[in-house]
Design an enzyme around this catalytic site. Structure first.
Site, PDB file in Angstrom:
ATOM      1  N   CYS A  65      -0.144   3.518  -3.188  1.00 45.58           N
ATOM      2  CA  CYS A  65       0.643   3.029  -2.037  1.00 45.58           C
ATOM      3  C   CYS A  65       0.837   1.518  -2.087  1.00 45.58           C
ATOM      4  CB  CYS A  65       0.033   3.467  -0.713  1.00 45.58           C
ATOM      5  SG  CYS A  65      -1.566   2.749  -0.367  1.00 45.58           S
ATOM      6  N   CYS A  74       4.972  -0.424  -3.562  1.00 42.75           N
ATOM      7  CA  CYS A  74       5.522  -1.248  -2.476  1.00 42.75           C
ATOM      8  C   CYS A  74       6.399  -2.374  -3.025  1.00 42.75           C
ATOM      9  CB  CYS A  74       4.376  -1.833  -1.651  1.00 42.75           C
ATOM     10  SG  CYS A  74       4.952  -2.903  -0.323  1.00 42.75           S
ATOM     11  N   ASP A 126     -14.949  -6.460   5.696  1.00 42.20           N
ATOM     12  CA  ASP A 126     -14.805  -5.036   5.411  1.00 42.20           C
ATOM     13  C   ASP A 126     -15.828  -4.139   6.117  1.00 42.20           C
ATOM     14  OD1 ASP A 126     -13.772  -2.699   4.128  1.00 42.20           O
ATOM     15  OD2 ASP A 126     -15.393  -2.824   2.666  1.00 42.20           O
ATOM     16  N   CYS A 163      -7.037  10.883   1.799  1.00 37.26           N
ATOM     17  CA  CYS A 163      -6.633   9.740   0.951  1.00 37.26           C
ATOM     18  C   CYS A 163      -7.481   9.743  -0.320  1.00 37.26           C
ATOM     19  CB  CYS A 163      -6.839   8.450   1.749  1.00 37.26           C
ATOM     20  SG  CYS A 163      -6.652   6.955   0.782  1.00 37.26           S
TER      21      CYS A 163
END
Ligand code: SF4
Length: 379
Positions: A243, A247, A134, A214
């Protein structure tokens, strides 16, 4: 030793230490990403948390001079929790996103990559590696896509056939030319659910995110939040899962393979009011092992204030008044004033008017005005 055989051994060893999926990729530069990253930069769509230059983010040899391959790993995390605490009037609760459940995944995955590196070094002389999770320069998602861990969805997440997008990703650049795996075919098809569900339009086109817009990013900033985000955030303290939740590839996906990644319900859905008076020490003791605490307590407290306003939680008014008057941080004083106005009680109104006479900070004074205006609107 044939590298194919070693690959099989690495995958088997990886499974034994809790790596749920391993893929292998060539360590060529990610040439196709360069123009995309430049466009993101020029458009002002980056979060600001990215590390390194475009070259450092796309050229593995800048991190290991003899880079030959990259081993991508994925560790699956749960999407549902057992016995979530009740969120009721009088003891409202906030929410940390799923990627903050359990122990900070950076530590978990870095530990596994270290074990994997030691294992490979015991098999092959002269083995060299460099691992990232990350916060490294390389894009975990680009590596995972190339290594066949999953495809890159329109929501910008890597979607694995086995665990949906509920996976943590990490990688190890190596000096061994492991044969690469095949990428997974794109599986989004005509679906646009994530784009349709994003409340801020942060997914500006399929597979392209304006991080500045976001909510997951917004919750991690430290300053005053624009009002449009305050209205959308609800009770979100850290991150945002919409999001992923909408899905279809995540439907029915709920993987519980790692006790250390299981959520502690009271911690990931904490009561909001006590967060407002938590000391630095208590915050570290309670939340320090979670990924969601990496920005410290200020953004969490600001978000908790916004969540209390969202619920119009009148029992929070005395504590909000205390913060508005006494807290040394303008963001907290100002957001508290705004929240008091939004909740809208007589006590609150009087307190804002009184606090205005002592306040020096322009932004806080502006928030006080907004709070009073809110109050006038609702009464
Ligand atoms: Fe792809 Fe639909 Fe999932 Fe978005 S919601 S990532 S479009 S499958």
């Amino acid at each position: 030793m044939a590298y194919e055989t070693l690959k099989e051994e690495i995958i088997a060893y990886g499974k034994s230490i809790g790596i749920d999926k391993i893929g292998f990729a060539a360590a060529n530069e990610f040439a196709e990403m360069k123009s995309r990253l430049k466009l993101q930069q020029d458009s002002g769509y980056q979060s600001g948390f990215e590390k390194g230059t475009i070259e450092e983010r796309t050229e593995p040899t800048l991190h290991l001079s003899d880079a030959q391959s990259i081993i991508a790993i994925a560790v699956a995390y749960p999407s549902r929790m057992k016995n979530p605490p009740k969120n009721k009037k009088g003891s409202r609760r906030g929410n940390f996103c799923r990627a903050s459940w359990g122990l900070d995944y950076h530590h978990v995955l870095n530990g596994k990559l270290e074990q994997l590196s030691t294992f490979i070094a015991s098999k092959i002389a002269g083995f060299e590696s460099r691992s990232m999770v990350d916060t490294g320069e390389l894009s975990d998602r680009a590596v995972a896509e190339r290594a066949g861990i999953g495809f890159s969805g329109k929501n910008t997440m890597i979607i694995t056939p086995e665990f949906g997008s509920y996976v943590y990703l990490g990688e190890m650049i190596t000096n061994i030319p492991f044969p690469p795996d095949e990428p997974v075919d794109d599986g989004c098809g005509d679906c646009t659910k994530c784009l349709d569900a994003c409340p801020t339009g942060a997914l500006v086109e399929p597979g392209r995110l304006n991080a500045q817009n976001c909510i997951a990013f917004v919750t991690q900033t430290k300053g005053f939040l624009p009002d449009k985000y305050r209205e959308i955030m609800g009770n979100q303290l850290y991150g945002f899962d919409t999001c992923q939740v909408v899905c279809p590839k995540n439907k029915q996906v709920d993987t519980h393979l790692h006790p250390e990644l299981e959520p502690e319900p009271d911690l990931v859905k904490p009561e909001l009011l006590p967060l407002l008076s938590i000391s630095n020490r208590e915050f570290k003791e309670r939340f320090g092992s979670m990924a969601g605490s990496w920005r410290g307590k200020k953004p969490i407290q600001r978000n908790a204030i916004i969540a209390l306003a969202h619920y119009k939680e009148t029992t929070a008014i005395p504590e909000l008044i205390r913060l508005m008057k006494e807290d040394p941080r303008p963001v907290i004083r100002g957001t508290a004033a705004w929240a008091i106005g939004k909740i809208g009680t007589e006590d609150g109104l009087a307190a804002i008017k009184q606090a205005q006479t002592n306040e020096q900070d322009e932004q806080v004074l502006h928030e006080m005005e907004k709070g009073l205006a809110y109050y006038t609107q609702v009464t």
